[in-house]
Write an enzyme that holds these catalytic residues in place. Structure first.
Site, PDB file in Angstrom:
ATOM      1  N   ASP A   1      -2.362   6.250  -3.424  1.00 35.68           N
ATOM      2  CA  ASP A   1      -1.225   5.611  -2.770  1.00 35.68           C
ATOM      3  C   ASP A   1      -0.705   4.503  -3.677  1.00 35.68           C
ATOM      4  OD1 ASP A   1      -3.442   4.024  -2.445  1.00 35.68           O
ATOM      5  OD2 ASP A   1      -2.869   3.269  -0.475  1.00 35.68           O
TER       6      ASP A   1
ATOM      7  N   SER B   1       0.814  -1.209   0.000  1.00 29.53           N
ATOM      8  CA  SER B   1       0.000   0.000   0.000  1.00 29.53           C
ATOM      9  C   SER B   1       0.857   1.273   0.000  1.00 29.53           C
ATOM     10  CB  SER B   1      -0.949  -0.036   1.197  1.00 29.53           C
ATOM     11  OG  SER B   1      -1.900   0.985   1.154  1.00 29.53           O
TER      12      SER B   1
ATOM     13  N   ASP C   1      -5.771   2.128  -3.509  1.00 27.16           N
ATOM     14  CA  ASP C   1      -7.038   1.857  -2.832  1.00 27.16           C
ATOM     15  C   ASP C   1      -7.497   3.047  -1.996  1.00 27.16           C
ATOM     16  OD1 ASP C   1      -5.252   1.689  -0.715  1.00 27.16           O
ATOM     17  OD2 ASP C   1      -6.016  -0.214   0.048  1.00 27.16           O
TER      18      ASP C   1
ATOM     19  N   ASP D   1      -0.967   1.290  -4.036  1.00 21.92           N
ATOM     20  CA  ASP D   1      -1.845   0.287  -4.653  1.00 21.92           C
ATOM     21  C   ASP D   1      -3.188   0.867  -5.056  1.00 21.92           C
ATOM     22  OD1 ASP D   1      -2.872   0.569  -2.078  1.00 21.92           O
ATOM     23  OD2 ASP D   1      -3.415  -1.543  -1.898  1.00 21.92           O
TER      24      ASP D   1
END
Length: 452
Positions: A245, A105, A249, A247
């Site tokens: 960010d 992340s 999400d 990833d």
């Protein structure tokens, strides 16, 4: 007893120290049984989707996991570099039995993580993670031979399918024509899909940090480092900026004046828009205890109820799934629009936020300013018994007195750290000076009464 391998968001740690090829291989073998062969009929080979963000270590971790799946008799579709919400979408869209996203992340490039997804692209319950970990530690794996091993194939159109899905979620006739948007892709998984989606909807796009090289993910950019985005929005005279960010999400935004628009403000805009359109289930938004009291008070004025949960997007999701609510999230920018996604989706959130700016014709600064966060003070008190909050009578008395002093214009929250002997004291009040004074008073009581 060994420490639990799974944390609040899968298995995460330093790549090639905790997240080694052998761990990845054996976790895949264990997950193959729990998520694959325990859920399909005999004789049917399970199917798994695997994806990763732009970290260089994702390559060896992914290779090890694909080997583990195939060696256990699972067919694997490699979706490559896509966001976490894309991986979740593809698990559901391909009717896969389960999936895995390799990402840490917003963490730096040296870290990585393994996040399993159940059928439908949903996060795993703790009990399922415990089953996987039990088999992993016992080394009880399947070892088929010959034609019973799995196949590994490339899912070549995964990114395109995800972008098409994003576009399909936009209200009919909603376009972003006339908007100039700056996108900070964190040199991560959104680097391809986010600019593609915004441009397809007609926005003029300025792109930052969309050149991942394996080691520059989240490096001074993205949702946890929005300074460059704020400067670029003002420099280019853009209508708004969106920061993802690693990833993708989560989503943080920047208004046309360069001001940060956090998750609370984003959720307030989307909640009101969805209520006005008749799409907000039970006129309820789900958020954690960390969301501002100002959000709760603003939503109440709009006829919207705020349902609070514990800290973490998994608890937001649990409440949404249990009650059928369709909008929730965190102050940090994890926003879940469950009509379209099973997890937080930063690109989806950014598109719908931009759509509100285009649809209303109002600047983002005006839309965001309607919800004013309550002044807040957070103090971390170290070296204390983090488990003693509820049983400490003097502390509970001090909390009651503080709550009576603050009334409906403020609130008190004490949280134990999950990893160290530390208690977090958070106070919100109508005035910053009051929040400061009450928080400091409570922090002194915690320090004195719960000292180790």
């Amino acid at each position: 007893m060994s420490q639990r391998l799974f944390g609040t968001d899968g298995v995460r740690g330093l790549a090639n120290e905790l997240i080694t090829p052998s761990l990845a291989l054996e976790l895949a073998q264990a997950a193959s049984i729990v998520l694959g062969f325990n859920t399909v009929e005999n004789g049917v080979r399970p199917k798994a989707i695997i994806a990763h963000d732009s970290r260089i270590s994702g390559e060896f971790i992914g290779s090890a996991m694909m080997a583990g799946f195939a060696a256990s008799g699972v067919d694997v579709w490699d979706a490559g570099l896509v966001p976490t919400p894309a991986a979740a979408y593809l698990v559901a869209a391909t009717d896969a039995d389960f999936g895995v996203m390799i990402s840490a992340s917003h963490n730096p490039a040296k870290d990585n993580g393994i996040k399993f997804l159940a059928r439908g692209g949903k996060k795993l319950d703790d009990a399922i993670e415990d089953e996987i970990e039990k088999l992993y530690r016992a080394k009880k794996f399947r070892q088929p031979v010959g034609g019973d091993v799995g196949r590994i194939q490339v899912l070549a159109d995964g990114e395109d399918r995800y972008v098409s899905h994003l576009l399909s979620t936009m209200p009919e006739h909603r376009r972003l024509n006339g908007l100039k948007v700056v996108l900070d892709c964190a040199n991560g998984a959104a680097s391809g899909v986010s600019p593609d989606a915004f441009r397809t909807l007609g926005a003029e796009v300025v792109v930052l940090a969309a050149e991942p090289n394996g080691t520059n993910i989240n490096d001074g950019v993205g949702s946890t480092h929005p300074e460059k985005l704020q400067e670029a929005v003002v420099k280019h005279g853009a209508d708004l900026g969106i920061a993802h960010d690693g990833d993708a999400d989560r989503c943080m935004a920047v208004d046309e004046q360069g001001n940060l628009v956090d998750g609370d403000k984003i959720m307030s805009i989307l909640a009101v828009a969805m209520k006005e359109a008749g799409h907000l289930k039970d006129n309820t938004l789900v958020a954690t205890v960390m969301s501002s009291l100002g959000l709760e008070l603003y939503l109440k004025e709009q006829g919207i109820r705020l349902e609070r949960t514990g800290v973490g997007d998994r608890y937001v999701l649990e409440s949404m799934n249990a009650n059928g609510f369709n909008l929730g999230g965190e102050q940090s920018g994890h926003v879940i629009m469950s009509d379209y996604a099973t997890t937080g989706d930063g690109v989806l959130t950014g598109l719908h936020l931009a759509s509100e700016v285009a649809h209303t014709g109002l600047p983002l600064s005006e839309l965001a300013s309607r919800m004013q966060p309550t002044p807040q003070k957070l103090i971390n008190v170290p070296g204390v018994d983090r488990y003693g909050i509820k049983d400490c009578a003097p502390l509970q008395q001090a909390i009651s007195e503080a709550e009576e002093q603050l009334g409906e214009s403020g609130r008190v929250l004490l949280r134990a750290s999950g990893t160290e002997p530390l208690v977090r004291v958070m106070v919100e009040a109508a005035e910053q000076s009051t929040a400061d004074e009450v928080a400091q008073r409570l922090a002194r009581v915690v320090s004195e009464e719960l000292a180790l």
